[in-house]
Design a protein around this motif. Structure first.
Motif, PDB file in Angstrom:
ATOM      1  N   VAL A  29      35.490  42.460  41.889  1.00  0.00           N
ATOM      2  CA  VAL A  29      35.612  41.762  40.607  1.00  0.00           C
ATOM      3  C   VAL A  29      34.228  41.330  40.155  1.00  0.00           C
ATOM      4  O   VAL A  29      33.503  40.665  40.890  1.00  0.00           O
ATOM      5  N   VAL A  74      42.361  43.074  44.364  1.00  0.00           N
ATOM      6  CA  VAL A  74      41.339  43.907  43.724  1.00  0.00           C
ATOM      7  C   VAL A  74      40.126  43.983  44.635  1.00  0.00           C
ATOM      8  O   VAL A  74      39.660  42.964  45.166  1.00  0.00           O
ATOM      9  N   TYR A  94      31.797  40.298  36.311  1.00  0.00           N
ATOM     10  CA  TYR A  94      31.923  39.810  34.938  1.00  0.00           C
ATOM     11  C   TYR A  94      30.753  40.323  34.107  1.00  0.00           C
ATOM     12  O   TYR A  94      29.617  40.388  34.582  1.00  0.00           O
ATOM     13  N   PRO A 108      42.059  43.945  33.955  1.00  0.00           N
ATOM     14  CA  PRO A 108      42.060  42.478  33.946  1.00  0.00           C
ATOM     15  C   PRO A 108      42.429  41.938  32.576  1.00  0.00           C
ATOM     16  O   PRO A 108      42.262  42.604  31.545  1.00  0.00           O
ATOM     17  N   CYS A 131      35.953  40.478  32.094  1.00  0.00           N
ATOM     18  CA  CYS A 131      36.073  40.777  33.509  1.00  0.00           C
ATOM     19  C   CYS A 131      36.117  42.287  33.732  1.00  0.00           C
ATOM     20  O   CYS A 131      36.593  43.046  32.869  1.00  0.00           O
ATOM     21  N   ASN A 153      45.943  37.160  35.370  1.00  0.00           N
ATOM     22  CA  ASN A 153      46.642  38.134  36.216  1.00  0.00           C
ATOM     23  C   ASN A 153      45.922  38.411  37.534  1.00  0.00           C
ATOM     24  O   ASN A 153      46.489  39.004  38.436  1.00  0.00           O
ATOM     25  N   LEU A 154      44.675  37.950  37.658  1.00  0.00           N
ATOM     26  CA  LEU A 154      43.914  38.241  38.870  1.00  0.00           C
ATOM     27  C   LEU A 154      44.521  37.575  40.102  1.00  0.00           C
ATOM     28  O   LEU A 154      44.477  38.117  41.207  1.00  0.00           O
ATOM     29  N   LYS A 155      45.151  36.408  39.903  1.00  0.00           N
ATOM     30  CA  LYS A 155      45.688  35.701  41.074  1.00  0.00           C
ATOM     31  C   LYS A 155      46.900  36.415  41.673  1.00  0.00           C
ATOM     32  O   LYS A 155      47.329  36.093  42.781  1.00  0.00           O
ATOM     33  N   ILE A 168      38.904  32.559  36.019  1.00  0.00           N
ATOM     34  CA  ILE A 168      39.318  33.951  36.243  1.00  0.00           C
ATOM     35  C   ILE A 168      40.479  34.325  35.324  1.00  0.00           C
ATOM     36  O   ILE A 168      41.226  33.453  34.873  1.00  0.00           O
ATOM     37  N   PHE A 227      37.278  45.147  36.814  1.00  0.00           N
ATOM     38  CA  PHE A 227      37.827  45.454  38.137  1.00  0.00           C
ATOM     39  C   PHE A 227      37.259  46.779  38.626  1.00  0.00           C
ATOM     40  O   PHE A 227      37.249  47.768  37.893  1.00  0.00           O
TER      41      PHE A 227
END
Length: 600
Positions: free
Chosen positions: A540, A537, A542, A502, A582, A531-533, A528, A584
């Motif tokens: 996720v 994954v 935090y 992330p 974050c 790049n998460l959008k 967020i 992953f």
């Protein structure tokens, strides 16, 4: 009057004689210079021809020699220590008489880093990917460029060269792990080390049994140290890179501490698989995965893929004494064909072709298991160990198989029955013989039930045990294999495991409120990672760290949501430092966002 005329005639005659002598002298001088120039041109032509014997690339010998004389050698290196350094040279030379590299100094020379005498503590760099081994050190002698006048005329190598040591070109594991993969990725680091570059091996070995593999790295024939003597006494490389990247190695052989995985591995299975794919392409091998992508199958049918097991067969040492029985058991148990391969009888490309489509690879511990890097994703590697050899202490192939992105499943089996082994005490020491040892030491080794951890490389107890022949106990082998297969993950061949990390969380902020003189709240929120959008994954979460300013400890939290209000252990009128990042899939960590300073 006559005397005067006679004197005048004599003067004119002397003058004419003098002029004649001068003209003749001038002609002789000019002829001498022309002859000298012709000899020089002839020598340069000869040296150019010698340079072209090394390479088909053309070179202007006079220009190259002038560049060396005027500018000397130039060196620029990457890396801070000799263990991670690769250096680029212009006009690095090698004396085949002294067997030394030579750096020629001029006013235009460059030497970065300019280490002075620290260059010898212990070396400028390692010529091999094996770290800090005293037989692999590289250095050079220094001379003023003016010394070239008194030295043999240099022969120039016009190709871009990669100069290195092969660590052990007789052993297939060392060939791949120490030489081929590091050389492949070193060449990827520098754009001019392309397919036209030439490899120069300086360790002094002959070609060895696997030289054809080294030829695959370049379109040009590699040069051996011994061959350089045939080209001249002083060979100068117009542009060269010296040393190998160590980023792709995953194993240390036990020179300083007992062997095991490297502590600071920097490579993943994805890089190993990319190398394997390129090498198979150069060997004209089409993998099952590639055939499936093209819409076909191994047998040209759309039906179920033909699954089979590969068993490495050995004919001289480390034999499986009941090989036929093992093959029949495997075929019955897994309802698959069992194919035997042997590097003693088959070429490596034909062996790799078979392995590249296998569902399972089984072998006694040995260098041939390095070919597991050609297995398809989801395949199983089964390594067999002789009596008294602990699988947990010898793990180069386990480490390879379990690299993230290799997507292989590893299982080991160990012979625990001494009656199922045949030893060879009378063989030479390098094949496990122990008769050269004192009687007491022989008896100790024979009585031992477990080889203790040891350093490389000639431990007689290790050699004695690893060169045993083994009768595989079928029931215990199947039990271990079935148990190991229970934890085999389901891997889709076309989808390698994701290793995408992330990015930073965006717009982190905090809000505080004081409830009472003893209570306060701290709310932290964020957006967020960018790049998460674009990613799918599975999980996720935090990670939030909270530290009271001035304190050395912090409170860590793992949270599923993008904001949270903390009240426990939060004091009024206190400043807190807060970090957020974050995560992953539990283990892919992103960077922390800029620290927040939050005052309650």
């Amino acid at each position: 009057m006559r005397a005067s005329v006679t004197g005048c005639k004599m003067s004119v005659g002397a003058l004419l004689n003098g002029l004649l002598v001068s003209v003749v002298a001038a002609l002789l001088w000019k002829y001498s210079k022309l002859s000298e120039h012709a000899a020089l041109l002839e020598e340069e032509l000869h040296m150019t021809q010698q340079s072209q014997e090394i390479s088909q690339a053309r070179i202007d010998y006079h220009v190259a020699l002038q560049a060396l004389q005027e500018h000397g050698t130039r060196m620029v290196c990457t890396g801070k220590m000799h263990t991670d350094r690769v250096c680029r040279f212009d006009y690095l030379c090698y004396s085949s008489e002294a067997e030394e590299f030579v750096f020629f100094h001029s006013n235009s020379s460059v030497m970065l880093p300019n280490l002075g005498s620290r260059r010898f503590q212990p070396a400028l760099l390692d010529l091999s990917s094996v770290e800090d081994h005293n037989t692999q050190y590289f250095n050079f002698l220094e001379l003023p460029a003016a010394a070239l006048k008194f030295m043999p005329k240099p022969v120039f190598v016009p190709d871009v060269t990669l100069i290195l040591n092969r660590f052990n070109p007789d052993n297939l594991m060392h060939v791949f792990h120490d030489d081929l993969i590091p050389a492949f990725y070193t060449m990827k680091q520098y754009s001019d080390l392309d397919d036209e570059a030439r490899l120069v091996f300086m360790e002094g070995w002959g070609e060895g049994p696997h030289f054809d593999l080294y030829r695959l790295l370049s379109s040009k024939q590699p040069l051996l140290k011994e061959q350089l003597k045939n080209f001249g006494k002083l060979i100068c490389f117009t542009k060269s890179y010296v040393g190998l990247s160590k980023m792709t190695t995953w194993y240390q052989y036990g020179f300083v501490q007992p062997q095991g995985p490297k502590a600071n591995m920097l490579v993943s299975g994805n890089e190993i698989r990319q190398f394997a794919s390129v090498l198979m392409d150069k060997m004209n091998i089409t993998t099952v995965e590639e055939m499936e992508k093209d819409g076909g199958s191994a047998e040209g049918q759309k039906g179920k893929k033909d699954e089979y097991i590969v068993l490495f067969s050995r004919s001289t040492t480390r034999l499986i004494l009941n090989e036929a029985e093992l093959i029949m058991t495997l075929a019955q148990e897994f309802q698959m064909r069992v194919v035997t391969v042997s590097l003693e009888e088959q070429s490596l490309p034909s062996t790799v072709q078979v392995i590249s489509g296998a569902s399972m690879l089984i072998s006694m511990h040995g260098a041939q298991l390095i070919t597991s890097l050609f297995l398809p994703r989801g395949a199983v590697v089964v390594e067999l160990f002789p009596f008294a050899v602990n699988p947990e202490q010898y793990t180069p192939y386990k480490t390879l198989a379990t690299l993230q992105g290799m997507d292989l499943h590893y299982v080991s089996w160990r012979n625990t029955k001494e009656e199922n082994t045949i030893t060879h005490p009378d063989k030479p020491w390098d094949q496990g013989g122990i008769v050269h040892l004192e009687k007491e030491e022989q008896e100790r080794i024979l009585a031992s039930k477990d080889v203790p951890r040891h350093l490389c490389c000639r431990n007689p107890e290790w050699l004695f045990r690893i060169y045993q022949d083994t009768l595989v106990d079928i029931p215990s082998f199947l039990e271990v294999l079935k148990e190991g297969m229970k934890t085999k993950p389901s891997v889709k061949r076309s989808k390698p495991a994701s290793t995408v990390h992330p990015g930073r969380v965006r717009e982190p902020q905090c809000q505080t409120s004081v409830q009472t003189t003893n209570e306060a709240k701290l709310t932290v929120s964020w957006q967020i990672p960018w790049n998460l959008k674009y990613l799918k994954v599975r999980e996720v979460k935090y990670e939030v760290w909270i530290q009271e300013q001035g304190e050395n400890t912090y409170m860590p939290y793992i949270l599923p949501q993008q904001n949270y209000t903390f009240s426990e252990n939060i004091k009024p009128f206190t400043t807190y430092l807060v970090w957020v990042r974050c995560i992953f899939n539990k283990n892919l960590l992103g960077p922390f966002a800029d620290v927040l300073m939050c005052r309650t």
